[in-house]
Write a protein that holds these residues in place. Structure first.
Motif, mmCIF file in Angstrom:
data_model
loop_
_atom_site.group_PDB
_atom_site.id
_atom_site.type_symbol
_atom_site.label_atom_id
_atom_site.label_comp_id
_atom_site.label_asym_id
_atom_site.label_seq_id
_atom_site.Cartn_x
_atom_site.Cartn_y
_atom_site.Cartn_z
ATOM 1 N N GLU A 43 19.514 -46.300 58.800
ATOM 2 C CA GLU A 43 19.078 -45.652 60.035
ATOM 3 C C GLU A 43 20.100 -44.647 60.560
ATOM 4 N N GLN A 102 21.567 -52.618 61.948
ATOM 5 C CA GLN A 102 21.483 -51.367 61.190
ATOM 6 C C GLN A 102 22.810 -51.024 60.534
ATOM 7 N N GLY A 149 13.785 -49.071 65.881
ATOM 8 C CA GLY A 149 14.885 -48.320 65.294
ATOM 9 C C GLY A 149 15.410 -47.227 66.195
#
Length: 522
Positions: free
Chosen positions: A315, A465, A492
Motif C-alpha cells: 500500500e 500495511q 486502505g
C-alpha cells in the motif's frame, strides 16, 4: 555515511538535574595560585616528550584567570598543557595546536549557518529517535540535538582546520578550564598521529558512531582523569573562575545521556585496554574500533548477531534506501538503555531503572548503561518507513532486535510493553495504541524465539500495511490477527481523520556537526 560537514568533538557538560556523577570538564579540586612554586628546568636541546613551547610538564606558570586571559597567558597555558598531554600519553605532538575562543552565541550561530539541509535524512532520523521514545513527534530530531549540544558544549577540536575552539559566555575576558583544554588537546594529538577525521567518519550507524567514540572520547577522558589526579599532588593547575550556576532550560536528558555514553564508559574501556597491552593496545583500538556499544559497556569482543530483513510492506509504504545501511540504523545497547532509563524518569515505566544510572562500579565510569532490559543485546536494525497519500506524508518503522537468549528477549518485551502502558496504550487484537501525546501511534510486538520485532505506524491499519504479520514473525505477544479499531478505515486509506493519530511534525533544521550523533549524513 557521514560527509559534507566539518566534524568536531564536544565536551558535554552534565547538568545537575541528571544526577550526582562527576561532569566532564570539571575543575580539579586543587589549583595553582599563580605563584612560581615549582623549580624550573633548562629547555632541552631538542623537542622531547613532556616539553612544549618553552615549558616542562611539571613547571608552574604565573597565570591568574580572575580577570580573563591575555594572548600571552593563553600561549603559556596551552604550551604547558600540551607538555602534560605528551607526558601522560607518552607521545609527541608534531606541531602546535591553535586555540581560539568563541562566545556561545557565536558558536550557536555558526552551527546554524554551517548546517546543510537533507530532508530525507531528517525524516529518516526522526523515526530512529522516536523508536527510542526519546524524541517525539512534536519536535524534529536534529532540532532537539542542536538545542541539547548548543547549551552543553564547552569546547571542541575540529580536524578540518586543526584547531581547538573554547566556548565561553564571556569572550571579552575569556577563561579556559584545565580539563576541557586537556581533553581537546588529546583529540588534536589523535588527529596528528592517527587521522582523527578519517576515523570518526567511517561509521554508518548510531551504535557504531558511539562505539567508535568510545575509543576516541574514552581516551580523551582517560587522559583528562590522569591529569586531574595529579593536580595539587604532583602538579599545580590554573584556577578557573566560576561562570555561574548554569541555570536555564535543561536539554532533553535522553539525548544528553545518549551523547554522553562514549565519555562515560569509554574511559573504563580504554583503561582495560591499557592494563592489558599499554598504549599499543589503545592505538590498535583506534585503528580498528569496536563495532558496538555492547563491546564498550561490557568490555567484550562479542560481535553482533547478523540480522537479515525482508521488506514486506504494501500500500505504498517504502523504506529510505539511501539512508544508513540499506535504509536501516542500529541504535545499540547504550541507546536502548537510555530509552528505558528516560522513560522510567519521564513516564514512570520500569521505575526501578530510574536510579540504575548511578550504580557504577569502576573507577573511570561516570554513569552505568547496564540494565536487564537492554543487556543481552545481540543486534538491532531500525527501518524507518514513509508513505505519501492525499498530499500528506505518514511515517512508521520496523525495529528488528536480536537477543542472546530467550530470557533476554522476554525481559526486553516486558520492559517495552511497560513503556506502552505508561503512555496509556490500549490493546486490541495484538495492536497497542497510544491515544495521544508526542508518541501517539500504533504498535505491534512480534516475538519469535530470540528475535523481537516492533512494528510502528500512525494507525493499526498502517501497522499491518508496513509489515503484514506472518507466522515466521511469531505471535507470542499478539500481532497476527489485528483488526481495525472502531472508526478506523478498512479500505486502505490513510486514516488520518481518525482521532489520536497524526503525521510527524515538519522536518526541522539540521544540527550541523557538533555532537557524535549529528555527524552522519547520506
Amino acid at each position: 555515511m557521514r560527509n559534507g560537514v566539518a566534524v568536531v568533538f564536544a565536551v558535554l557538560i552534565v547538568l545537575s538535574s541528571v544526577g550526582p556523577a562527576v561532569a566532564t570538564g570539571q575543575q580539579p579540586a586543587a589549583i595553582d595560585t599563580g605563584q612560581q612554586v615549582a623549580p624550573q628546568r633548562d629547555d632541552p636541546d631538542e623537542d622531547v616528550i613532556g616539553w612544549e613551547g618553552g615549558y616542562w610538564h611539571d613547571e608552574s606558570i604565573d597565570i591568574n584567570q580572575s580577570d580573563g586571559l591575555t594572548d600571552e597567558e593563553v600561549d603559556a597555558y596551552v604550551a604547558r598543557a600540551m607538555a602534560r598531554v605528551e607526558y601522560l600519553r607518552q607521545e609527541e605532538f608534531e606541531s602546535e595546536v591553535p586555540v581560539e575562543v568563541l562566545s556561545r552565541s557565536e558558536f550557536q550561530q555558526r552551527s546554524s549557518e554551517n548546517a546543510t539541509s537533507n530532508a530525507s535524512y531528517d525524516a529518516w532520523n526522526d523515526q530512529v529517535w522516536e523508536a527510542l521514545f526519546v524524541i517525539g513527534e512534536d519536535q524534529g530530531a536534529n532540532s532537539a540535538l542542536q538545542g541539547a549540544t548548543g547549551q552543553t558544549t564547552a569546547g571542541f577540536y575540529a580536524p578540518s582546520d586543526d584547531r581547538i575552539r573554547i566556548i565561553t559566555d564571556s569572550p571579552d575576558s575569556p577563561t579556559i578550564d584545565n580539563a576541557t583544554l586537556v581533553h581537546e588537546l588529546v583529540h588534536a594529538l589523535q588527529d596528528q598521529s592517527g587521522d582523527l577525521g578519517e576515523r570518526i567518519s567511517s561509521a554508518e550507524t548510531q551504535d557504531a558512531d558511539l562505539a567508535t567514540d568510545g575509543v576516541v572520547e574514552g581516551e580523551a577522558n582517560y587522559i583528562e582523569a590522569q591529569y586531574t589526579d595529579r593536580c595539587g599532588v604532583e602538579w599545580e593547575c590554573v584556577s578557573t573562575p566560576s561562570d555561574g550556576d548554569g541555570a536555564g532550560q535543561p536539554p532533553n536528558l535522553g539525548i544528553l545521556l545518549t551523547l554522553l555514553h562514549p565519555y562515560s564508559d569509554g574511559p573504563a574501556y580504554i583503561h582495560d585496554l591499557y592494563q592489558e597491552g599499554g598504549w599499543d593496545a589503545v592505538d590498535a583500538a583506534f585503528a580498528d574500533p569496536p563495532e558496538s556499544t555492547e563491546q564498550i559497556i561490557h568490555q567484550t569482543d562479542a560481535e553482533p548477531t547478523p540480522i537479515a530483513f525482508e521488506d514486506r510492506a504494501r500500500e505504498g509504504w517504502e523504506t529510505f534506501p539511501a539512508q544508513g545501511e540499506n535504509g536501516s540504523d542500529t541504535v545499540g545497547e547504550a541507546s536502548m538503555y537510555v530509552m528505558f532509563w528516560y522513560q522510567a524518569r519521564t513516564s514512570g515505566a520500569n521505575r526501578n531503572l530510574a536510579n540504575s544510572l548511578f550504580r557504577t562500579s569502576g573507577e573511570y565510569d561516570m554513569y552505568n548503561y547496564d540494565a536487564e532490559p537492554s543487556a543481552g543485546w545481540g543486534n538491532d536494525r531500525v527501518f524507518p518507513y514513509q508513505r505519501t497519500a492525499a498530499g500528506e506524508t505518514q511515517y512508521g518503522y520496523v525495529w528488528v532486535t536480536e537477543w542472546d537468549s530467550e530470557r533476554d528477549a522476554t525481559q526486553f518485551v516486558e520492559a517495552y510493553r511497560a513503556i506502552l502502558d505508561a503512555h496509556d496504550a490500549t490493546e486490541r487484537n495484538g495492536t497497542h495504541v497510544i491515544p495521544n501525546g508526542e508518541f501517539a501511534d500504533a504498535f505491534r510486538i512480534d516475538r519469535d524465539g530470540t528475535r523481537v520485532t516492533i512494528v510502528n505506524g500512525p494507525t493499526p491499519t498502517a501497522v499491518r500495511q508496513i509489515r503484514p504479520a506472518e507466522a515466521a514473525d511469531g505471535n507470542s505477544s499478539g500481532g497476527s490477527t489485528a483488526t481495525a479499531a472502531p472508526g478506523e478505515p478498512t479500505d486502505g486509506s490513510t486514516g488520518l481523520e481518525a482521532p489520536g493519530f497524526g503525521a510527524l511534525t515538519a522536518i526541522l533544521a539540521v544540527i550541523g556537526a557538533v555532537a557524535v550523533l549529528a555527524r552522519r549524513r547520506a
